[in-house]
Design a protein around this motif. Structure first.
Motif, PDB file in Angstrom:
ATOM      1  N   SER A 127      36.349  29.528 121.235  1.00 58.94           N
ATOM      2  CA  SER A 127      37.408  30.436 121.661  1.00 58.94           C
ATOM      3  C   SER A 127      37.030  31.840 121.207  1.00 58.94           C
ATOM      4  CB  SER A 127      38.767  30.013 121.094  1.00 58.94           C
ATOM      5  OG  SER A 127      38.725  29.927 119.677  1.00 58.94           O
ATOM      6  N   TYR A 128      37.707  32.841 121.781  1.00 53.35           N
ATOM      7  CA  TYR A 128      37.244  34.206 121.599  1.00 53.35           C
ATOM      8  C   TYR A 128      38.415  35.150 121.337  1.00 53.35           C
ATOM      9  CZ  TYR A 128      33.251  32.057 123.952  1.00 53.35           C
ATOM     10  OH  TYR A 128      32.223  31.222 124.298  1.00 53.35           O
ATOM     11  N   GLU A 129      38.109  36.203 120.580  1.00 55.07           N
ATOM     12  CA  GLU A 129      39.055  37.286 120.357  1.00 55.07           C
ATOM     13  C   GLU A 129      38.333  38.612 120.555  1.00 55.07           C
ATOM     14  OE1 GLU A 129      40.600  36.860 116.423  1.00 55.07           O
ATOM     15  OE2 GLU A 129      41.650  34.968 116.848  1.00 55.07           O
ATOM     16  N   CYS A 130      39.088  39.628 120.937  1.00 55.31           N
ATOM     17  CA  CYS A 130      38.523  40.965 121.074  1.00 55.31           C
ATOM     18  C   CYS A 130      39.619  41.982 120.826  1.00 55.31           C
ATOM     19  CB  CYS A 130      37.916  41.168 122.460  1.00 55.31           C
ATOM     20  SG  CYS A 130      37.205  42.825 122.700  1.00 55.31           S
ATOM     21  N   SER A 131      39.313  42.990 120.015  1.00 55.01           N
ATOM     22  CA  SER A 131      40.305  44.024 119.704  1.00 55.01           C
ATOM     23  C   SER A 131      39.635  45.390 119.655  1.00 55.01           C
ATOM     24  CB  SER A 131      41.007  43.737 118.373  1.00 55.01           C
ATOM     25  OG  SER A 131      40.072  43.650 117.318  1.00 55.01           O
ATOM     26  N   ALA A 137      44.641  44.790 122.390  1.00 53.62           N
ATOM     27  CA  ALA A 137      43.858  43.853 123.181  1.00 53.62           C
ATOM     28  C   ALA A 137      42.806  44.599 123.999  1.00 53.62           C
ATOM     29  CB  ALA A 137      44.767  43.052 124.101  1.00 53.62           C
ATOM     30  N   CYS A 138      41.674  43.950 124.237  1.00 58.10           N
ATOM     31  CA  CYS A 138      40.583  44.585 124.981  1.00 58.10           C
ATOM     32  C   CYS A 138      40.782  44.506 126.489  1.00 58.10           C
ATOM     33  CB  CYS A 138      39.259  43.909 124.630  1.00 58.10           C
ATOM     34  SG  CYS A 138      38.729  44.141 122.919  1.00 58.10           S
ATOM     35  N   PHE A 139      41.587  43.551 126.959  1.00 61.77           N
ATOM     36  CA  PHE A 139      41.711  43.316 128.395  1.00 61.77           C
ATOM     37  C   PHE A 139      43.178  43.290 128.800  1.00 61.77           C
ATOM     38  CE2 PHE A 139      37.911  41.160 126.791  1.00 61.77           C
ATOM     39  CZ  PHE A 139      36.922  41.769 127.560  1.00 61.77           C
ATOM     40  N   PRO A 140      43.504  43.695 130.021  1.00 60.60           N
ATOM     41  CA  PRO A 140      44.896  43.751 130.477  1.00 60.60           C
ATOM     42  C   PRO A 140      45.577  42.391 130.530  1.00 60.60           C
ATOM     43  CG  PRO A 140      43.471  45.047 131.915  1.00 60.60           C
ATOM     44  CD  PRO A 140      42.578  44.268 131.014  1.00 60.60           C
ATOM     45  N   SER A 142      45.644  40.151 128.211  1.00 63.15           N
ATOM     46  CA  SER A 142      46.050  39.660 126.896  1.00 63.15           C
ATOM     47  C   SER A 142      47.023  40.631 126.245  1.00 63.15           C
ATOM     48  CB  SER A 142      44.824  39.479 125.985  1.00 63.15           C
ATOM     49  OG  SER A 142      43.896  38.568 126.535  1.00 63.15           O
ATOM     50  N   THR A 143      47.942  40.079 125.462  1.00 64.02           N
ATOM     51  CA  THR A 143      48.865  40.908 124.685  1.00 64.02           C
ATOM     52  C   THR A 143      48.434  41.013 123.233  1.00 64.02           C
ATOM     53  OG1 THR A 143      50.266  38.979 124.265  1.00 64.02           O
ATOM     54  CG2 THR A 143      50.811  40.346 126.180  1.00 64.02           C
ATOM     55  N   ASN A 144      47.449  40.192 122.844  1.00 62.27           N
ATOM     56  CA  ASN A 144      46.893  40.283 121.498  1.00 62.27           C
ATOM     57  C   ASN A 144      45.386  40.109 121.588  1.00 62.27           C
ATOM     58  OD1 ASN A 144      46.468  37.479 121.781  1.00 62.27           O
ATOM     59  ND2 ASN A 144      48.474  37.036 120.884  1.00 62.27           N
ATOM     60  N   ALA A 145      44.753  39.867 120.451  1.00 61.06           N
ATOM     61  CA  ALA A 145      43.292  39.829 120.440  1.00 61.06           C
ATOM     62  C   ALA A 145      42.714  38.624 121.171  1.00 61.06           C
ATOM     63  CB  ALA A 145      42.792  39.849 118.993  1.00 61.06           C
ATOM     64  N   SER A 146      43.463  37.543 121.296  1.00 57.10           N
ATOM     65  CA  SER A 146      42.927  36.312 121.883  1.00 57.10           C
ATOM     66  C   SER A 146      42.600  36.487 123.359  1.00 57.10           C
ATOM     67  CB  SER A 146      43.922  35.163 121.718  1.00 57.10           C
ATOM     68  OG  SER A 146      44.161  34.893 120.348  1.00 57.10           O
ATOM     69  N   LEU A 147      41.428  35.995 123.755  1.00 55.34           N
ATOM     70  CA  LEU A 147      41.063  35.969 125.164  1.00 55.34           C
ATOM     71  C   LEU A 147      41.697  34.728 125.791  1.00 55.34           C
ATOM     72  CD1 LEU A 147      39.057  38.140 124.226  1.00 55.34           C
ATOM     73  CD2 LEU A 147      37.361  37.123 125.747  1.00 55.34           C
ATOM     74  N   VAL A 148      42.666  34.933 126.647  1.00 50.64           N
ATOM     75  CA  VAL A 148      43.428  33.820 127.213  1.00 50.64           C
ATOM     76  C   VAL A 148      42.818  33.368 128.528  1.00 50.64           C
ATOM     77  CG1 VAL A 148      45.557  34.587 126.109  1.00 50.64           C
ATOM     78  CG2 VAL A 148      44.998  35.411 128.401  1.00 50.64           C
ATOM     79  N   ASP A 149      43.087  32.098 128.862  1.00 53.39           N
ATOM     80  CA  ASP A 149      42.726  31.543 130.165  1.00 53.39           C
ATOM     81  C   ASP A 149      41.252  31.787 130.494  1.00 53.39           C
ATOM     82  OD1 ASP A 149      43.106  30.239 132.563  1.00 53.39           O
ATOM     83  OD2 ASP A 149      43.795  32.030 133.621  1.00 53.39           O
ATOM     84  N   VAL A 150      40.369  31.336 129.594  1.00 57.81           N
ATOM     85  CA  VAL A 150      38.927  31.485 129.834  1.00 57.81           C
ATOM     86  C   VAL A 150      38.508  30.428 130.854  1.00 57.81           C
ATOM     87  CG1 VAL A 150      36.634  31.519 128.804  1.00 57.81           C
ATOM     88  CG2 VAL A 150      38.594  32.356 127.493  1.00 57.81           C
ATOM     89  N   ARG A 151      38.222  30.862 132.063  1.00 50.26           N
ATOM     90  CA  ARG A 151      37.921  29.942 133.162  1.00 50.26           C
ATOM     91  C   ARG A 151      36.416  29.773 133.352  1.00 50.26           C
ATOM     92  NH1 ARG A 151      42.122  32.323 137.773  1.00 50.26           N
ATOM     93  NH2 ARG A 151      44.021  32.229 136.486  1.00 50.26           N
ATOM     94  N   PRO A 152      35.998  28.629 133.909  1.00 54.04           N
ATOM     95  CA  PRO A 152      34.573  28.476 134.250  1.00 54.04           C
ATOM     96  C   PRO A 152      34.164  29.484 135.316  1.00 54.04           C
ATOM     97  CG  PRO A 152      35.708  26.350 134.275  1.00 54.04           C
ATOM     98  CD  PRO A 152      36.768  27.412 134.184  1.00 54.04           C
ATOM     99  N   CYS A 153      32.978  30.031 135.177  1.00 51.59           N
ATOM    100  CA  CYS A 153      32.481  31.010 136.139  1.00 51.59           C
ATOM    101  C   CYS A 153      32.176  30.340 137.477  1.00 51.59           C
ATOM    102  CB  CYS A 153      31.189  31.665 135.629  1.00 51.59           C
ATOM    103  SG  CYS A 153      31.343  32.575 134.084  1.00 51.59           S
ATOM    104  N   GLU A 154      32.427  31.072 138.542  1.00 48.74           N
ATOM    105  CA  GLU A 154      31.918  30.701 139.857  1.00 48.74           C
ATOM    106  C   GLU A 154      30.620  31.482 140.054  1.00 48.74           C
ATOM    107  OE1 GLU A 154      34.699  31.150 142.994  1.00 48.74           O
ATOM    108  OE2 GLU A 154      36.309  30.064 141.964  1.00 48.74           O
ATOM    109  N   LEU A 155      29.515  30.774 140.000  1.00 51.89           N
ATOM    110  CA  LEU A 155      28.214  31.424 139.933  1.00 51.89           C
ATOM    111  C   LEU A 155      27.665  31.744 141.319  1.00 51.89           C
ATOM    112  CD1 LEU A 155      26.617  29.224 137.129  1.00 51.89           C
ATOM    113  CD2 LEU A 155      27.835  31.391 136.894  1.00 51.89           C
ATOM    114  N   GLY A 212      32.593  53.545 122.723  1.00 58.58           N
ATOM    115  CA  GLY A 212      33.786  52.724 122.675  1.00 58.58           C
ATOM    116  C   GLY A 212      33.482  51.481 121.868  1.00 58.58           C
ATOM    117  N   ASN A 213      34.150  51.294 120.730  1.00 59.56           N
ATOM    118  CA  ASN A 213      33.856  50.177 119.832  1.00 59.56           C
ATOM    119  C   ASN A 213      34.846  49.036 120.050  1.00 59.56           C
ATOM    120  OD1 ASN A 213      31.743  51.571 118.524  1.00 59.56           O
ATOM    121  ND2 ASN A 213      33.228  52.679 117.279  1.00 59.56           N
ATOM    122  N   TYR A 214      34.308  47.844 120.243  1.00 55.43           N
ATOM    123  CA  TYR A 214      35.138  46.663 120.459  1.00 55.43           C
ATOM    124  C   TYR A 214      34.655  45.547 119.529  1.00 55.43           C
ATOM    125  CZ  TYR A 214      36.581  49.215 124.597  1.00 55.43           C
ATOM    126  OH  TYR A 214      37.063  50.188 125.438  1.00 55.43           O
TER     127      TYR A 214
END
Length: 388
Positions: A127-131, A137-140, A142-155, A212-214
């Motif tokens: 599992s992953y976090e980013c702040s 949160a790093c991405f729109p 998420s409301t906190n640091a946790s990366l939510v709903d990490v889906r398998p890539c469609e390659l 930009g530091n993440y």
């Protein structure tokens, strides 16, 4: 004299939880020699979460069958699981906003199963976090640091290269509030997260040309154990990629302070072919410590109130114990080499360090102006506790 070892096990029943004791009927299955003064048990033979009691009987051969003429002693050994170690290729580093980026944890280590490939092992999960530096949160999505709903890539059929490794290019979503617009996990390679740096709302460079530091955290789970590693991505604007540095991870979960530590880093094959030996190397060292400004009470109050507590729990400071003073040999190699050897008993026990290797190369487009490019890689290591 005559010696004979015997043993028994004690463990909880997997179904009822009741503690069961069972004799070891054939101890030679664990230790080939049971008629000597010492009992040598090979590694990977004993079962985890089991208590072993080994008993040695000592007497003279001629009176061996006389209970009053022999004596015995026992030793109790509890076998636990080894700590796992999460590794991320490249560690902290710089990255271009125009590139895709792979967070690759496939070199993570479980000492109890050293031959298992993480990428194909269902026992491993991540599992992953980013702040941001402001604790946001790093991405729109998420409301906190946790990366939510990490889906398998469609390659797709295309590939991209990061830190010298080729990865399949995902077909990212274009929906702003879909997680796979910003990141996804490789469907066949466990431990690989691909970040869509090209999305304008993901991991933007700082204003005014600043970085930009993440801060990312990768949490690994395997066989009931958990470990994590943190690293920082400095996102840069521009079209010229900085040199990429990769440091080889350690082969053990923890470094032993009473032994010398050897670490080697280098440029990726692509950068090595471009710059050759025209590289200036430099090592710097940091130590992880509790942040004196962090308040557990304030953090708990913020969580109850649904607020974001911005003060990090730990920070990295300069590891001054690795600065050589007169008459001391701490770093046994040149700090301007891409290989590093630290003298034994210089690292502190039960401590986390970050070893950073910086590469400075000529600017491929502006070398005639004396401009350079600078990239770095970082290896986070944890030292074992002091000797008993």
């Amino acid at each position: 004299l005559k010696f004979l070892w015997s043993g028994q096990t004690e463990a909880a029943n997997a179904f009822s939880g009741a503690i069961e004791q069972n004799p070891i009927d054939d101890l030679t299955l664990l230790a080939p020699k049971i008629v000597s003064a010492s009992l040598m048990v090979p590694k990977y033979v004993l079962e985890p979460d089991v208590t072993y009691t080994f008993t040695i009987k000592v007497g003279y051969a001629e009176t061996w069958d006389d209970p009053g003429a022999t004596t015995s002693e026992e030793v109790v050994v509890f076998v636990g699981r080894s700590p796992i170690k999460v590794n991320v290729a490249g560690g902290s580093r710089k990255a271009m906003k125009t590139n895709l980026l792979a967070v690759d944890s496939r070199t993570s280590l479980d000492p109890d199963f050293p031959d298992d490939l993480v990428e194909a092992n269902e026992a491993w999960s991540f599992s992953y976090e980013c702040s941001t530096p402001e604790g946001q949160a790093c991405f729109p999505t998420s409301t906190n640091a946790s990366l939510v709903d990490v889906r398998p890539c469609e390659l797709s059929m295309e590939t991209f290269e990061d830190l010298g490794t080729a990865y399949d290019v995902p077909s990212f979503s274009t929906e702003e509030l879909q997680s796979d617009s910003y990141y996804c996990s490789h469907p066949d390679k466990r431990g690989v997260l691909i970040l869509n740096m090209q999305n304008e709302k993901a991991l933007n460079p700082g204003s005014g040309g600043e970085l930009g530091n993440y801060t990312f955290v990768v949490i690994g789970h395997a066989h009931g154990r958990e470990a994590s590693v943190s690293f920082t991505i400095q996102v840069m604007a521009g079209d010229v990629a900085v040199p990429q540095v990769v440091i080889e991870p350690l082969e053990t979960a923890k470094a032993v302070t009473t032994q010398r530590l050897k670490v080697i880093g280098d440029l990726t094959p692509k950068d090595k072919a471009q710059y050759g030996d025209n590289v200036v190397w430099g090592w710097t060292f940091f130590r992880k410590e509790t942040n004196p400004k962090f308040s557990q009470q304030a953090a708990e109050e913020a969580e109850v109130n649904g607020e974001v507590y911005l003060v990090p729990e730990s920070i990295y400071i300069e590891a001054i114990e690795l600065e050589a003073s007169e008459g001391q040999e701490i770093v046994l190699t040149s700090l301007t080499s891409n290989s590093l050897v630290l003298q034994s008993n210089t690292l502190r026990p039960s401590t986390t360090y970050a070893l950073r290797l910086t590469a400075t190369t000529p600017h491929p487009l502006k070398d005639d102006q004396g401009l350079t490019l600078e990239g770095y890689g970082e290896l986070e290591i944890e030292t074992a506790g002091p000797p008993p």
